[in-house]
Enzyme design. Sequence first.
Site, PDB file in Angstrom:
ATOM      1  N   ARG A  46       0.850  -1.198   0.000  1.00 55.72           N
ATOM      2  CA  ARG A  46       0.000   0.000   0.000  1.00 55.72           C
ATOM      3  C   ARG A  46       0.887   1.250   0.000  1.00 55.72           C
ATOM      4  O   ARG A  46       0.611   2.221  -0.682  1.00 55.72           O
ATOM      5  CB  ARG A  46      -0.956  -0.005   1.203  1.00 55.72           C
ATOM      6  N   TYR A 100     -16.543  16.963 -14.738  1.00 53.77           N
ATOM      7  CA  TYR A 100     -16.842  15.541 -14.771  1.00 53.77           C
ATOM      8  C   TYR A 100     -17.919  15.261 -13.715  1.00 53.77           C
ATOM      9  O   TYR A 100     -17.800  15.717 -12.571  1.00 53.77           O
ATOM     10  CB  TYR A 100     -15.551  14.762 -14.481  1.00 53.77           C
ATOM     11  N   ASP A 173      -7.205  19.388 -13.687  1.00 53.90           N
ATOM     12  CA  ASP A 173      -7.540  18.044 -14.161  1.00 53.90           C
ATOM     13  C   ASP A 173      -7.196  18.021 -15.652  1.00 53.90           C
ATOM     14  O   ASP A 173      -7.920  18.569 -16.477  1.00 53.90           O
ATOM     15  CB  ASP A 173      -9.028  17.756 -13.914  1.00 53.90           C
ATOM     16  N   LYS A 198      -8.163   7.055 -18.892  1.00 52.19           N
ATOM     17  CA  LYS A 198      -8.502   7.594 -20.207  1.00 52.19           C
ATOM     18  C   LYS A 198      -7.285   7.537 -21.130  1.00 52.19           C
ATOM     19  O   LYS A 198      -6.843   6.466 -21.472  1.00 52.19           O
ATOM     20  CB  LYS A 198      -9.063   9.003 -20.042  1.00 52.19           C
TER      21      LYS A 198
HETATM   22  C1  LIG Z   1     -13.143   9.923 -16.058  1.00 51.91           C
HETATM   23  C2  LIG Z   1     -12.768  11.206 -15.454  1.00 51.91           C
HETATM   24  C3  LIG Z   1     -12.565  11.311 -14.064  1.00 51.91           C
HETATM   25  C4  LIG Z   1     -12.781  10.143 -13.146  1.00 51.91           C
HETATM   26  O1  LIG Z   1     -11.837   9.125 -13.341  1.00 51.91           O
HETATM   27  P1  LIG Z   1     -12.107   7.562 -13.076  1.00 51.91           P
HETATM   28  O2  LIG Z   1     -10.826   6.938 -13.494  1.00 51.91           O
HETATM   29  O3  LIG Z   1     -13.276   7.157 -13.886  1.00 51.91           O
HETATM   30  O4  LIG Z   1     -12.368   7.422 -11.611  1.00 51.91           O
HETATM   31  C5  LIG Z   1     -12.183  12.539 -13.571  1.00 51.91           C
HETATM   32  N1  LIG Z   1     -12.012  13.612 -14.357  1.00 51.91           N
HETATM   33  C6  LIG Z   1     -12.199  13.544 -15.695  1.00 51.91           C
HETATM   34  C7  LIG Z   1     -11.995  14.762 -16.518  1.00 51.91           C
HETATM   35  C8  LIG Z   1     -12.591  12.351 -16.278  1.00 51.91           C
HETATM   36  O5  LIG Z   1     -12.803  12.290 -17.595  1.00 51.91           O
END
Ligand SMILES: *Cc1c(COP(=O)(O)O)cnc(C)c1O
Length: 383
Positions: A46, A100, A173, A198
Amino acid sequence: MRIATLLARAGCGTDAKTGAISTPIYQSATFCHPGLGESTGFDYARTGNPTRAVLEKTLAELDGGARASAFSSGMAAIDAVFRLIPDGGRNRVVLTEDPYGGTVRLMDRFGCRAGLVPVYADTSDSGAVERELERGGVALVMVEIPSNPLLRVADIARLAEAARAAGALLAVDNTFLTPWLFRPFEHGADLVLYSVTKYLAGHNDVLAGAVVSRTREMGDRVAYVQNAAGAVPGPMDCWLTLRGVKTLGIRMDRQQANALRVAEFLSRHRRVTRTRYPGLPGDPGYERLRRQASGSGAIVSFEVERSEMVPDILANVRAFAFAESLGGVESLITYPLVQTHADLAPELRERLGLNDRLLRLSIGIEDAEDLVEDLDRTLRMAM
Ligand SMILES: *Cc1c(COP(=O)(O)O)cnc(C)c1O
């Protein structure tokens, strides 16, 4: 080394014992100590695992940050950023008003319970963010660039300056652009976060997240939260991400070339009333994104003439998969109102134009002509 080289060499030759070119998957939860008070650098997985450590070092290098921490999802990464805010002090968090959907859910259901007060602002309007900062008590400004699904573009350098002057942190982000196209630390951000799920991993086969910190001190605080709360990715997922990241540059280049082709096509289609893609000259975010980033990414949103067309389109696409998520090599089509942004307040959705005619595309690496022909066919046949 330049970023394309860093990407290709991600995780190369990290195992001095064997010379393995690919980082081994250290599928081990604990690590033996050579003696009392001694450690190999790894104790319990962890806190740290060698495969994860290689991924974290790679992610820090790509963004030019001091330290990165990998998480089991993008949401866990965002949660960790919220947990950096100390109790009892400033508690307002300025967020992009069309973020998001999961970020809104996390903030409104759990952040608020922890005493945080969300302030949703149009972060593409620097003045709106500056006014919130002037009102005081802001601990954190968290911005998505471009926003999702409306693809509005914030001026990160100006927001960074305003946040710093007000004593607030700026977190970006950067899921949609990735370090291949945009490097927020060069514009003054304090933290960069990712849904690694992503583009970074890129193949729709891993769920992961990351927080990269500009300073070592901040990076150590994130790592403390990571270890304390324990939302870490397993070694296999870290390895898949390292494998995926090697081709980030060539995937992104192809995906955004395809996205531009699709956006140009949609912007001329008679059954499409509006196309949003910041890579289209004439898009409200076009100039501003060009000044900051080296590309526009591969997310395209568009509105069809009538909401009745939506079910037909979703049922009949063949080159696109009807699924949520984005950033993988295969193209996806999403209905934000129902799938990703159901948690947004109805008045806000209305004002933003996040309506029942809006569809979002994540463009993949296919032949762009197949994508265009598929959209053309489904748009024409839709009722
Ligand atoms: C998908 C996404 C998230 C969340 O991420 P997960 O891996 O699905 O938990 C946060 N911010 C953006 C811009 C996203 O596209």
